[in-house]
Design an enzyme around this catalytic site. Structure first.
Site, PDB file in Angstrom:
ATOM      1  N   CYS A  55      57.526 -56.312 -10.792  1.00 54.65           N
ATOM      2  CA  CYS A  55      56.512 -56.820 -11.714  1.00 54.65           C
ATOM      3  C   CYS A  55      56.827 -56.497 -13.176  1.00 54.65           C
ATOM      4  O   CYS A  55      56.932 -55.327 -13.560  1.00 54.65           O
ATOM      5  CB  CYS A  55      55.145 -56.246 -11.365  1.00 54.65           C
ATOM      6  SG  CYS A  55      53.831 -56.889 -12.443  1.00 54.65           S
ATOM      7  N   ARG A  58      53.506 -54.882 -15.854  1.00 55.66           N
ATOM      8  CA  ARG A  58      52.887 -53.602 -15.532  1.00 55.66           C
ATOM      9  C   ARG A  58      52.324 -52.823 -16.725  1.00 55.66           C
ATOM     10  O   ARG A  58      51.660 -51.804 -16.534  1.00 55.66           O
ATOM     11  CB  ARG A  58      53.861 -52.716 -14.759  1.00 55.66           C
ATOM     12  CG  ARG A  58      54.107 -53.171 -13.331  1.00 55.66           C
ATOM     13  CD  ARG A  58      55.088 -52.249 -12.624  1.00 55.66           C
ATOM     14  NE  ARG A  58      56.473 -52.636 -12.863  1.00 55.66           N
ATOM     15  CZ  ARG A  58      57.509 -51.869 -12.514  1.00 55.66           C
ATOM     16  NH1 ARG A  58      57.304 -50.678 -11.980  1.00 55.66           N
ATOM     17  NH2 ARG A  58      58.748 -52.285 -12.717  1.00 55.66           N
ATOM     18  N   TRP A 219      47.641 -62.859 -14.629  1.00 55.80           N
ATOM     19  CA  TRP A 219      47.789 -64.166 -15.252  1.00 55.80           C
ATOM     20  C   TRP A 219      49.261 -64.573 -15.124  1.00 55.80           C
ATOM     21  O   TRP A 219      50.107 -63.770 -14.730  1.00 55.80           O
ATOM     22  CB  TRP A 219      47.347 -64.168 -16.727  1.00 55.80           C
ATOM     23  CG  TRP A 219      47.918 -63.090 -17.577  1.00 55.80           C
ATOM     24  CD1 TRP A 219      49.163 -63.055 -18.153  1.00 55.80           C
ATOM     25  CD2 TRP A 219      47.256 -61.875 -17.966  1.00 55.80           C
ATOM     26  NE1 TRP A 219      49.312 -61.903 -18.861  1.00 55.80           N
ATOM     27  CE2 TRP A 219      48.161 -61.173 -18.781  1.00 55.80           C
ATOM     28  CE3 TRP A 219      45.991 -61.326 -17.706  1.00 55.80           C
ATOM     29  CZ2 TRP A 219      47.844 -59.933 -19.332  1.00 55.80           C
ATOM     30  CZ3 TRP A 219      45.671 -60.085 -18.246  1.00 55.80           C
ATOM     31  CH2 TRP A 219      46.589 -59.418 -19.046  1.00 55.80           C
ATOM     32  N   GLU A 224      57.032 -69.087 -14.540  1.00 55.61           N
ATOM     33  CA  GLU A 224      56.693 -69.256 -13.114  1.00 55.61           C
ATOM     34  C   GLU A 224      56.311 -70.705 -12.824  1.00 55.61           C
ATOM     35  O   GLU A 224      56.650 -71.260 -11.774  1.00 55.61           O
ATOM     36  CB  GLU A 224      55.526 -68.357 -12.728  1.00 55.61           C
ATOM     37  CG  GLU A 224      55.783 -66.870 -12.904  1.00 55.61           C
ATOM     38  CD  GLU A 224      54.582 -66.065 -12.493  1.00 55.61           C
ATOM     39  OE1 GLU A 224      54.364 -65.923 -11.261  1.00 55.61           O
ATOM     40  OE2 GLU A 224      53.868 -65.545 -13.356  1.00 55.61           O
TER      41      GLU A 224
HETATM   42  C1  HEM Z   1      48.483 -59.249 -15.644  1.00 56.99           C
HETATM   43  C2  HEM Z   1      49.473 -60.120 -15.681  1.00 56.99           C
HETATM   44  C3  HEM Z   1      50.667 -60.079 -14.765  1.00 56.99           C
HETATM   45  C4  HEM Z   1      51.828 -60.742 -15.015  1.00 56.99           C
HETATM   46  C5  HEM Z   1      52.138 -61.619 -16.236  1.00 56.99           C
HETATM   47  C6  HEM Z   1      52.712 -60.480 -13.910  1.00 56.99           C
HETATM   48  C7  HEM Z   1      53.982 -61.036 -13.793  1.00 56.99           C
HETATM   49  C8  HEM Z   1      54.700 -61.020 -12.619  1.00 56.99           C
HETATM   50  C9  HEM Z   1      55.822 -61.899 -12.339  1.00 56.99           C
HETATM   51  C10 HEM Z   1      56.349 -62.986 -13.259  1.00 56.99           C
HETATM   52  C11 HEM Z   1      56.279 -61.577 -11.114  1.00 56.99           C
HETATM   53  C12 HEM Z   1      57.451 -62.232 -10.367  1.00 56.99           C
HETATM   54  C13 HEM Z   1      56.789 -63.287  -9.468  1.00 56.99           C
HETATM   55  C14 HEM Z   1      57.797 -64.283  -8.882  1.00 56.99           C
HETATM   56  O1  HEM Z   1      58.886 -64.424  -9.472  1.00 56.99           O
HETATM   57  O2  HEM Z   1      57.459 -64.916  -7.877  1.00 56.99           O
HETATM   58  C15 HEM Z   1      55.460 -60.487 -10.618  1.00 56.99           C
HETATM   59  C16 HEM Z   1      55.653 -59.864  -9.402  1.00 56.99           C
HETATM   60  C17 HEM Z   1      54.755 -58.967  -8.863  1.00 56.99           C
HETATM   61  N1  HEM Z   1      53.593 -58.500  -9.446  1.00 56.99           N
HETATM   62 FE1  HEM Z   1      52.975 -58.835 -11.335  1.00 56.99          FE
HETATM   63  N2  HEM Z   1      52.104 -59.632 -13.011  1.00 56.99           N
HETATM   64  C18 HEM Z   1      50.841 -59.381 -13.493  1.00 56.99           C
HETATM   65  C19 HEM Z   1      49.860 -58.628 -12.841  1.00 56.99           C
HETATM   66  C20 HEM Z   1      50.007 -58.065 -11.582  1.00 56.99           C
HETATM   67  C21 HEM Z   1      48.935 -57.404 -10.855  1.00 56.99           C
HETATM   68  C22 HEM Z   1      47.483 -57.278 -11.329  1.00 56.99           C
HETATM   69  C23 HEM Z   1      49.471 -56.935  -9.691  1.00 56.99           C
HETATM   70  C24 HEM Z   1      48.835 -56.165  -8.562  1.00 56.99           C
HETATM   71  C25 HEM Z   1      47.776 -55.383  -8.713  1.00 56.99           C
HETATM   72  C26 HEM Z   1      50.881 -57.314  -9.704  1.00 56.99           C
HETATM   73  C27 HEM Z   1      51.779 -57.017  -8.687  1.00 56.99           C
HETATM   74  C28 HEM Z   1      52.997 -57.662  -8.541  1.00 56.99           C
HETATM   75  C29 HEM Z   1      53.812 -57.561  -7.341  1.00 56.99           C
HETATM   76  C30 HEM Z   1      53.504 -56.727  -6.100  1.00 56.99           C
HETATM   77  C31 HEM Z   1      54.922 -58.390  -7.535  1.00 56.99           C
HETATM   78  C32 HEM Z   1      56.081 -58.634  -6.544  1.00 56.99           C
HETATM   79  C33 HEM Z   1      55.688 -59.783  -5.625  1.00 56.99           C
HETATM   80  C34 HEM Z   1      56.652 -59.966  -4.455  1.00 56.99           C
HETATM   81  O3  HEM Z   1      57.299 -58.961  -4.075  1.00 56.99           O
HETATM   82  O4  HEM Z   1      56.720 -61.100  -3.930  1.00 56.99           O
HETATM   83  N3  HEM Z   1      51.180 -57.989 -10.861  1.00 56.99           N
HETATM   84  N4  HEM Z   1      54.512 -60.158 -11.570  1.00 56.99           N
HETATM   85  N1  LIG Z   2      51.771 -63.832 -12.319  1.00 59.20           N
HETATM   86  C1  LIG Z   2      51.822 -63.585 -11.105  1.00 59.20           C
HETATM   87  N2  LIG Z   2      52.876 -64.034 -10.367  1.00 59.20           N
HETATM   88  C2  LIG Z   2      53.245 -63.588  -9.118  1.00 59.20           C
HETATM   89  C3  LIG Z   2      53.194 -62.244  -8.772  1.00 59.20           C
HETATM   90  C4  LIG Z   2      53.562 -61.855  -7.474  1.00 59.20           C
HETATM   91  C5  LIG Z   2      54.013 -62.792  -6.558  1.00 59.20           C
HETATM   92  C6  LIG Z   2      54.065 -64.113  -6.932  1.00 59.20           C
HETATM   93  C7  LIG Z   2      54.492 -65.164  -5.929  1.00 59.20           C
HETATM   94  N3  LIG Z   2      55.899 -64.977  -5.651  1.00 59.20           N
HETATM   95  C8  LIG Z   2      56.369 -65.931  -4.688  1.00 59.20           C
HETATM   96  C9  LIG Z   2      56.722 -67.192  -5.435  1.00 59.20           C
HETATM   97  C10 LIG Z   2      56.898 -68.341  -4.493  1.00 59.20           C
HETATM   98  C11 LIG Z   2      58.374 -68.362  -4.208  1.00 59.20           C
HETATM   99  C12 LIG Z   2      59.030 -67.537  -5.252  1.00 59.20           C
HETATM  100  N4  LIG Z   2      57.969 -67.022  -6.119  1.00 59.20           N
HETATM  101  C13 LIG Z   2      53.684 -64.536  -8.189  1.00 59.20           C
HETATM  102  C14 LIG Z   2      50.764 -62.831 -10.418  1.00 59.20           C
HETATM  103  C15 LIG Z   2      50.145 -63.069  -9.205  1.00 59.20           C
HETATM  104  C16 LIG Z   2      49.161 -62.086  -8.900  1.00 59.20           C
HETATM  105  C17 LIG Z   2      49.058 -61.118  -9.859  1.00 59.20           C
HETATM  106  S1  LIG Z   2      50.125 -61.432 -11.118  1.00 59.20           S
END
Ligand code: HEM
Ligand SMILES: N=C(Nc1cccc(CNC[C@@H]2CCCN2)c1)c1cccs1
Length: 344
Positions: A55, A58, A219, A224
């Site tokens: 993420c 963070r 958000w 994305e």
């Molecule tokens: C507040 C604005 C936030 C932004 C802009 C953001 C941005 C992102 C982005 C761009 C990704 C990569 C997603 C992808 O490529 O599919 C990501 C992954 C992730 N985010 Fe954040 N995030 C935010 C908030 C959060 C929150 C609130 C949580 C949980 C409480 C969180 C937990 C995670 C987790 C667990 C992943 C990895 C997902 C996976 O393993 O598939 N994020 N975040």
């Molecule tokens: N901005 C966000 N994006 C995000 C975060 C975690 C996981 C994902 C979804 N990841 C899976 C997608 C679908 C295929 C590859 N990316 C999106 C957030 C989603 C929930 C909190 S932040």
């Protein structure tokens, strides 16, 4: 259930938990497990976000709103909690990072609370190809969408015995029309995306306990939507249309028409969300915020863990500091994991 994991969690909290740990030891002795208070659950979920290696968002980990819905008993209780979550998180466009903790008994078949359906037609897939399976499951349960490329899927909630289908009310699903201020990128086609990304298929681990139904939202980072959801050839595949609409020479790669189309598509996403007053962050600002997170963590005496390959944005990655440094991808808890139980 072991005391070791509980001790590890409480050691990260401020204060003296000696008595609390003794009570937990008794509870584990009697019941084989233990129950977190709402405050402990909130603290754990917040630390889980701070520990999410993939993420980039963070910096704002301390602002998470955690809604404890572990007392939900019926399918309707669960649906109400999810609709209330979306209304609270959307907040008219000023998005609030929110997580709802449901009882482990209930699970969502949806990967995200808001996703568009997919339909197979003779000239290819209409909608989001990622949703082909869930759209078929919804159809088997009697659902049929309008057939457009942007039909919001119903929620499919299961208690392990049956699956029930719930349509989201319109006022819980804010959407943004994607339009470039200068160019007509889509040859008149109506392209939009939903405001709130809300993940419904991950599990929360705190102190050795697994919470398997914890939908959470933040958000979007614009890439994305603009560099993946609308651009990937196995998603909405809009780059050829955007390239042609921009009058670019798409006959050979070396004109870099794809790269020009990507930039203008991502500019359109940013302009459209800003025009609609919906929170979004561009990938350069997000990287700078992540740099501040790295400094805050260092100043707090904590090591930052991260997964480089996910932290770099898909557009102009080397234009951000993230690309040029190494991250320790060690997995610490509390944390959030993919449903299969492993964190990757
Ligand atoms: C507040 C604005 C936030 C932004 C802009 C953001 C941005 C992102 C982005 C761009 C990704 C990569 C997603 C992808 O490529 O599919 C990501 C992954 C992730 N985010 Fe954040 N995030 C935010 C908030 C959060 C929150 C609130 C949580 C949980 C409480 C969180 C937990 C995670 C987790 C667990 C992943 C990895 C997902 C996976 O393993 O598939 N994020 N975040
Ligand atoms: N901005 C966000 N994006 C995000 C975060 C975690 C996981 C994902 C979804 N990841 C899976 C997608 C679908 C295929 C590859 N990316 C999106 C957030 C989603 C929930 C909190 S932040």
């Amino acid at each position: 259930m072991d005391m070791q994991a509980a001790r590890h969690f409480f050691s990260q909290l401020e204060g003296d938990y000696t008595e609390r740990l003794e009570a937990i030891a008794v509870e584990i002795e009697r019941t084989g497990t233990y129950t977190l208070t709402t405050d402990e659950l909130t603290e754990g979920a917040t630390l889980a976000w701070r520990n999410s290696n993939r993420c980039i968002g963070r910096l704002f980990w301390q602002t998470l709103t955690v809604r404890d819905a572990r007392d939900a008993e019926t399918f309707d209780d669960v649906f109400e909690a999810l609709v209330s979550h979306l209304r609270y998180a959307t907040n008219g466009g000023k998005i609030r990072s929110t997580m709802t903790v449901l009882p482990n008994k209930f699970r969502l078949l949806n990967a995200q609370l808001i996703r568009y359906a997919a339909y197979e037609s003779e000239d290819g897939i209409i909608g989001d190809p990622l949703s082909l399976t869930i759209t078929r499951q919804a159809a088997r349960l009697g659902w049929s969408g309008a057939g457009t490329a942007f039909d919001v899927l119903p929620l499919l909630i299961t208690d392990g015995r049956e699956v029930r289908l719930y349509e989201l009310p319109d006022d819980a699903v804010l959407e943004v029309d994607i339009r470039h201020e200068t160019y007509d990128l889509f040859d008149g086609r109506h392209i939009k995306w939903h405001a709130v990304p809300a993940i419904a298929d991950m599990e929360l681990e705190i102190g050795g306990l697994r919470f398997t139904s914890v939908p959470f939202n933040g958000w979007y980072m614009e890439t994305e939507i603009g560099a993946r959801n609308l651009a990937d050839s196995d998603r909405y595949d809009l780059l050829p249309l955007v390239g042609a609409s921009l009058g670019l020479d798409t006959s050979k790669e070396r004109t870099l028409w794809r790269d020009r189309a990507l930039v203008e598509l991502n500019v359109a996403v940013l302009q459209s969300f800003e025009r609609a007053g919906v929170t979004i962050v561009d990938h350069h600002t997000a990287a700078k915020q992540f740099k501040r997170f790295e400094k805050n963590e260092h100043d707090a005496g904590r090591d930052v863990t991260g997964q480089w390959s996910w932290l770099i944005p898909p557009l102009s990655p080397a234009a951000t500091h993230v690309f040029h440094r190494h991250y320790n991808d060690e997995i610490v808890t509390p944390n959030l994991f993919a449903r299969s139980g492993c964190p990757f």
